[in-house]
Design a protein around this motif. Structure first.
Motif, PDB file in Angstrom:
ATOM      1  N   LEU A 197       0.825  -1.205   0.000  1.00  0.00           N
ATOM      2  CA  LEU A 197       0.000   0.000   0.000  1.00  0.00           C
ATOM      3  C   LEU A 197       0.861   1.258   0.000  1.00  0.00           C
ATOM      4  CD1 LEU A 197      -2.745   1.452   0.297  1.00  0.00           C
ATOM      5  CD2 LEU A 197      -2.537   1.134   2.772  1.00  0.00           C
ATOM      6  N   ILE A 198       0.460   2.208  -0.833  1.00  0.00           N
ATOM      7  CA  ILE A 198       1.018   3.551  -0.822  1.00  0.00           C
ATOM      8  C   ILE A 198      -0.159   4.506  -0.644  1.00  0.00           C
ATOM      9  CG2 ILE A 198       2.204   5.330  -2.179  1.00  0.00           C
ATOM     10  CD1 ILE A 198       3.807   3.099  -3.485  1.00  0.00           C
ATOM     11  N   GLY A 199       0.008   5.528   0.170  1.00  0.00           N
ATOM     12  CA  GLY A 199      -1.123   6.385   0.512  1.00  0.00           C
ATOM     13  C   GLY A 199      -0.916   7.838   0.156  1.00  0.00           C
ATOM     14  N   LEU A 200      -1.970   8.608   0.372  1.00  0.00           N
ATOM     15  CA  LEU A 200      -1.957  10.059   0.212  1.00  0.00           C
ATOM     16  C   LEU A 200      -2.753  10.639   1.368  1.00  0.00           C
ATOM     17  CD1 LEU A 200      -1.746  12.826  -1.218  1.00  0.00           C
ATOM     18  CD2 LEU A 200      -3.684  12.141  -2.639  1.00  0.00           C
ATOM     19  N   ILE A 201      -2.156  11.564   2.123  1.00  0.00           N
ATOM     20  CA  ILE A 201      -2.847  12.157   3.269  1.00  0.00           C
ATOM     21  C   ILE A 201      -2.958  13.667   3.088  1.00  0.00           C
ATOM     22  CG2 ILE A 201      -2.319  10.329   4.910  1.00  0.00           C
ATOM     23  CD1 ILE A 201       0.026  11.980   5.931  1.00  0.00           C
ATOM     24  N   ALA A 202      -4.179  14.173   3.187  1.00  0.00           N
ATOM     25  CA  ALA A 202      -4.452  15.601   3.023  1.00  0.00           C
ATOM     26  C   ALA A 202      -5.917  15.851   3.350  1.00  0.00           C
ATOM     27  CB  ALA A 202      -4.152  16.054   1.602  1.00  0.00           C
ATOM     28  N   THR A 203      -6.287  17.113   3.388  1.00  0.00           N
ATOM     29  CA  THR A 203      -7.701  17.486   3.471  1.00  0.00           C
ATOM     30  C   THR A 203      -7.889  18.888   2.911  1.00  0.00           C
ATOM     31  OG1 THR A 203      -9.631  17.632   4.929  1.00  0.00           O
ATOM     32  CG2 THR A 203      -7.566  18.392   5.844  1.00  0.00           C
ATOM     33  N   PRO A 204      -8.813  19.083   1.960  1.00  0.00           N
ATOM     34  CA  PRO A 204      -9.646  18.047   1.325  1.00  0.00           C
ATOM     35  C   PRO A 204      -8.814  17.196   0.375  1.00  0.00           C
ATOM     36  CG  PRO A 204      -9.957  20.145   0.228  1.00  0.00           C
ATOM     37  CD  PRO A 204      -9.069  20.430   1.406  1.00  0.00           C
ATOM     38  N   PHE A 216       0.817   4.124   9.850  1.00  0.00           N
ATOM     39  CA  PHE A 216       1.513   3.771   8.604  1.00  0.00           C
ATOM     40  C   PHE A 216       2.790   2.987   8.904  1.00  0.00           C
ATOM     41  CE2 PHE A 216      -0.217   7.276   5.537  1.00  0.00           C
ATOM     42  CZ  PHE A 216      -1.460   6.654   5.577  1.00  0.00           C
ATOM     43  N   ARG A 217       3.500   3.376   9.957  1.00  0.00           N
ATOM     44  CA  ARG A 217       4.698   2.625  10.361  1.00  0.00           C
ATOM     45  C   ARG A 217       4.333   1.183  10.698  1.00  0.00           C
ATOM     46  NH1 ARG A 217       9.389   5.265  11.910  1.00  0.00           N
ATOM     47  NH2 ARG A 217       9.286   7.532  12.248  1.00  0.00           N
ATOM     48  N   ALA A 218       3.285   1.044  11.523  1.00  0.00           N
ATOM     49  CA  ALA A 218       2.880  -0.281  11.975  1.00  0.00           C
ATOM     50  C   ALA A 218       2.421  -1.161  10.815  1.00  0.00           C
ATOM     51  CB  ALA A 218       1.771  -0.161  13.019  1.00  0.00           C
ATOM     52  N   LEU A 219       1.743  -0.561   9.837  1.00  0.00           N
ATOM     53  CA  LEU A 219       1.250  -1.295   8.681  1.00  0.00           C
ATOM     54  C   LEU A 219       2.320  -1.520   7.618  1.00  0.00           C
ATOM     55  CD1 LEU A 219      -2.213   0.450   8.285  1.00  0.00           C
ATOM     56  CD2 LEU A 219      -1.799  -1.888   9.071  1.00  0.00           C
ATOM     57  N   LYS A 220       3.486  -0.907   7.824  1.00  0.00           N
ATOM     58  CA  LYS A 220       4.627  -1.066   6.912  1.00  0.00           C
ATOM     59  C   LYS A 220       4.304  -0.622   5.482  1.00  0.00           C
ATOM     60  CE  LYS A 220       6.775  -4.806   9.564  1.00  0.00           C
ATOM     61  NZ  LYS A 220       5.849  -4.721  10.705  1.00  0.00           N
ATOM     62  N   LEU A 221       3.601   0.524   5.360  1.00  0.00           N
ATOM     63  CA  LEU A 221       3.377   1.077   4.037  1.00  0.00           C
ATOM     64  C   LEU A 221       4.711   1.332   3.343  1.00  0.00           C
ATOM     65  CD1 LEU A 221       0.485   1.661   5.221  1.00  0.00           C
ATOM     66  CD2 LEU A 221       0.497   3.710   3.788  1.00  0.00           C
ATOM     67  N   ARG A 222       4.738   1.134   2.034  1.00  0.00           N
ATOM     68  CA  ARG A 222       5.956   1.415   1.284  1.00  0.00           C
ATOM     69  C   ARG A 222       6.250   2.909   1.285  1.00  0.00           C
ATOM     70  NH1 ARG A 222      10.932   1.320   0.260  1.00  0.00           N
ATOM     71  NH2 ARG A 222      11.565   1.872  -1.854  1.00  0.00           N
ATOM     72  N   GLY A 223       5.197   3.724   1.301  1.00  0.00           N
ATOM     73  CA  GLY A 223       5.382   5.164   1.312  1.00  0.00           C
ATOM     74  C   GLY A 223       4.056   5.879   1.197  1.00  0.00           C
ATOM     75  N   PHE A 224       4.126   7.198   1.155  1.00  0.00           N
ATOM     76  CA  PHE A 224       2.895   7.980   1.019  1.00  0.00           C
ATOM     77  C   PHE A 224       3.218   9.395   0.568  1.00  0.00           C
ATOM     78  CE2 PHE A 224       4.244   7.768   5.433  1.00  0.00           C
ATOM     79  CZ  PHE A 224       4.236   9.080   5.889  1.00  0.00           C
ATOM     80  N   ASN A 225       2.240  10.018  -0.053  1.00  0.00           N
ATOM     81  CA  ASN A 225       2.304  11.440  -0.401  1.00  0.00           C
ATOM     82  C   ASN A 225       1.652  12.250   0.707  1.00  0.00           C
ATOM     83  OD1 ASN A 225       1.921  10.877  -3.911  1.00  0.00           O
ATOM     84  ND2 ASN A 225       3.690  11.778  -2.926  1.00  0.00           N
ATOM     85  N   VAL A 226       2.066  13.512   0.815  1.00  0.00           N
ATOM     86  CA  VAL A 226       1.529  14.431   1.807  1.00  0.00           C
ATOM     87  C   VAL A 226       1.140  15.713   1.083  1.00  0.00           C
ATOM     88  CG1 VAL A 226       1.941  15.627   3.978  1.00  0.00           C
ATOM     89  CG2 VAL A 226       3.143  13.485   3.489  1.00  0.00           C
ATOM     90  N   SER A 227      -0.087  16.178   1.298  1.00  0.00           N
ATOM     91  CA  SER A 227      -0.508  17.441   0.712  1.00  0.00           C
ATOM     92  C   SER A 227      -1.094  18.337   1.795  1.00  0.00           C
ATOM     93  CB  SER A 227      -1.519  17.199  -0.426  1.00  0.00           C
ATOM     94  OG  SER A 227      -1.703  18.377  -1.182  1.00  0.00           O
ATOM     95  N   MET A 228      -1.633  19.498   1.365  1.00  0.00           N
ATOM     96  CA  MET A 228      -2.128  20.495   2.331  1.00  0.00           C
ATOM     97  C   MET A 228      -3.160  19.883   3.265  1.00  0.00           C
ATOM     98  SD  MET A 228      -2.411  23.863  -0.163  1.00  0.00           S
ATOM     99  CE  MET A 228      -3.386  23.042  -1.422  1.00  0.00           C
ATOM    100  N   PRO A 229      -3.114  20.197   4.559  1.00  0.00           N
ATOM    101  CA  PRO A 229      -2.246  21.172   5.233  1.00  0.00           C
ATOM    102  C   PRO A 229      -1.119  20.521   6.018  1.00  0.00           C
ATOM    103  CG  PRO A 229      -4.101  20.721   6.639  1.00  0.00           C
ATOM    104  CD  PRO A 229      -4.221  19.778   5.452  1.00  0.00           C
ATOM    105  N   GLY A 276       3.075  28.149   2.107  1.00  0.00           N
ATOM    106  CA  GLY A 276       2.984  26.774   2.571  1.00  0.00           C
ATOM    107  C   GLY A 276       4.042  25.895   1.925  1.00  0.00           C
ATOM    108  N   GLY A 277       3.852  24.586   2.029  1.00  0.00           N
ATOM    109  CA  GLY A 277       4.842  23.640   1.520  1.00  0.00           C
ATOM    110  C   GLY A 277       5.090  23.751   0.033  1.00  0.00           C
ATOM    111  N   ALA A 278       4.023  23.807  -0.766  1.00  0.00           N
ATOM    112  CA  ALA A 278       4.171  23.888  -2.220  1.00  0.00           C
ATOM    113  C   ALA A 278       4.832  25.202  -2.621  1.00  0.00           C
ATOM    114  CB  ALA A 278       2.814  23.748  -2.900  1.00  0.00           C
ATOM    115  N   ALA A 279       4.383  26.302  -2.022  1.00  0.00           N
ATOM    116  CA  ALA A 279       4.955  27.613  -2.337  1.00  0.00           C
ATOM    117  C   ALA A 279       6.436  27.656  -1.999  1.00  0.00           C
ATOM    118  CB  ALA A 279       4.208  28.702  -1.569  1.00  0.00           C
ATOM    119  N   THR A 280       6.794  27.143  -0.839  1.00  0.00           N
ATOM    120  CA  THR A 280       8.186  27.132  -0.420  1.00  0.00           C
ATOM    121  C   THR A 280       9.041  26.302  -1.362  1.00  0.00           C
ATOM    122  OG1 THR A 280       7.489  27.353   1.889  1.00  0.00           O
ATOM    123  CG2 THR A 280       9.745  26.639   1.500  1.00  0.00           C
TER     124      THR A 280
END
Length: 287
Positions: free
Chosen positions: A11-18, A58-71, A135-139
């Motif tokens: 599993l690879i994930g993406l965490i953000a809202t919205p 995510f650590r416990a589930l041993k995800l291969r990785g994930f993306n992070v978006s706002m905020p 924010g992160g993208a602007a920086t």
């Protein structure tokens, strides 16, 4: 999809809202399927409050990785084991890889943005740009633009919680590049007009224009735009924000956030899998 998922699927994930608007799941899952890779990519609605528990999970589930978006791009750094040199400089992360339990944060937004400009034959090297956001993208965009050789950057942001981050960004760029960079209050309309008048490109690097701000723009009115100004937006849903609609009517060349999303995603894909994303195949699906 059911034919692809097995007991070995990672599993690879993406965490953000919205997040439900995101095209990243389509992009990555299609690329995995095309190359026959045993991964699946899912989006999760996560805000700063849930972030510590989510990273621990995510650590416990041993995800291969994930993306992070706002905020979450800046806040996530404190929960990772290490950061890439670029992520350290930016102070934000949009891609995390899990190597045998070690979570490393990377930032691919800046390279994605610059690659998207290049694909559109837009050259800002040695020139001046004006950008809104802290924010992160602007920086990431500001840092990468400076590293690549943009001559001058004028950053505008409201004096909110992100303003201190913008001040830190200015210091990093001044300390590590030859780029001239200045920070201004977004509410200073007179200064905004002056800086935009001297720039070849104006960039919205905030979430203004996407939900829940659809139909809104940071510019006071269309008089801030001129026909030879290039106008870009990191937002890609909607494909044409209010800013880009106004810019097109003024005769400006425009670029939405799809290209940036594609190229930052391609770099993240390579970090997780060690393989190049099938760009043309994914382009045909997304575009």
């Amino acid at each position: 999809m059911t034919e692809r998922i097995t007991g070995h699927t990672e599993l690879i994930g993406l965490i953000a809202t919205p997040i439900r608007h995101s095209l990243s799941p389509t992009m990555h899952n299609e690329a995995f399927a095309k190359l026959g890779l045993d991964y699946v990519y899912l989006a999760f609605e996560v805000d700063n409050q849930e972030l510590p528990d989510v990273i621990q999970g995510f650590r416990a589930l041993k995800l291969r990785g994930f993306n992070v978006s706002m905020p979450n791009k800046t806040a996530v750094c404190q929960y990772l084991d290490q950061l890439s040199p670029a992520a350290q400089l930016v102070g934000a992360v949009n891609t995390v890889v899990n190597d045998d339990g070690v979570l490393t944060g990377h930032i691919t937004d800046g390279t994605g943005y610059m690659r998207a400009l290049s694909e559109q034959q837009i050259d800002i090297i040695g020139k001046k740009i004006t950008l809104c956001g802290a924010g992160g993208a602007a920086t990431a965009i500001c840092v990468q633009a400076a590293l690549d050789g943009v001559k001058e950057i004028s950053i505008f942001n409201r004096k909110d919680n992100f303003f201190a981050n913008a001040e830190a960004t200015v210091k990093k760029i001044r300390d590590n590049t030859n780029c001239v960079v200045n920070l201004y209050d977004m509410d200073d309309s007179k200064r905004l007009r002056q800086e935009m008048d001297d720039s070849v490109l104006f960039a919205n690097a905030t979430g203004m224009g996407m939900k829940p701000y659809v139909g809104q723009t940071l510019l006071p009115d269309d008089s801030f735009l001129r026909p030879d100004l290039i106008v870009t937006d990191v937002v890609y849903n909607p494909l044409k924000t209010r800013l880009l609609e106004i810019a097109e009517k003024k005769g400006c060349r425009t670029m939405n956030g799809l290209g940036m999303m594609l190229w930052q995603g391609a770099r993240a894909f390579e970090i997780w899998t060690g393989k190049e994303m099938p760009i043309e195949y994914v382009k045909n699906i997304l575009f």
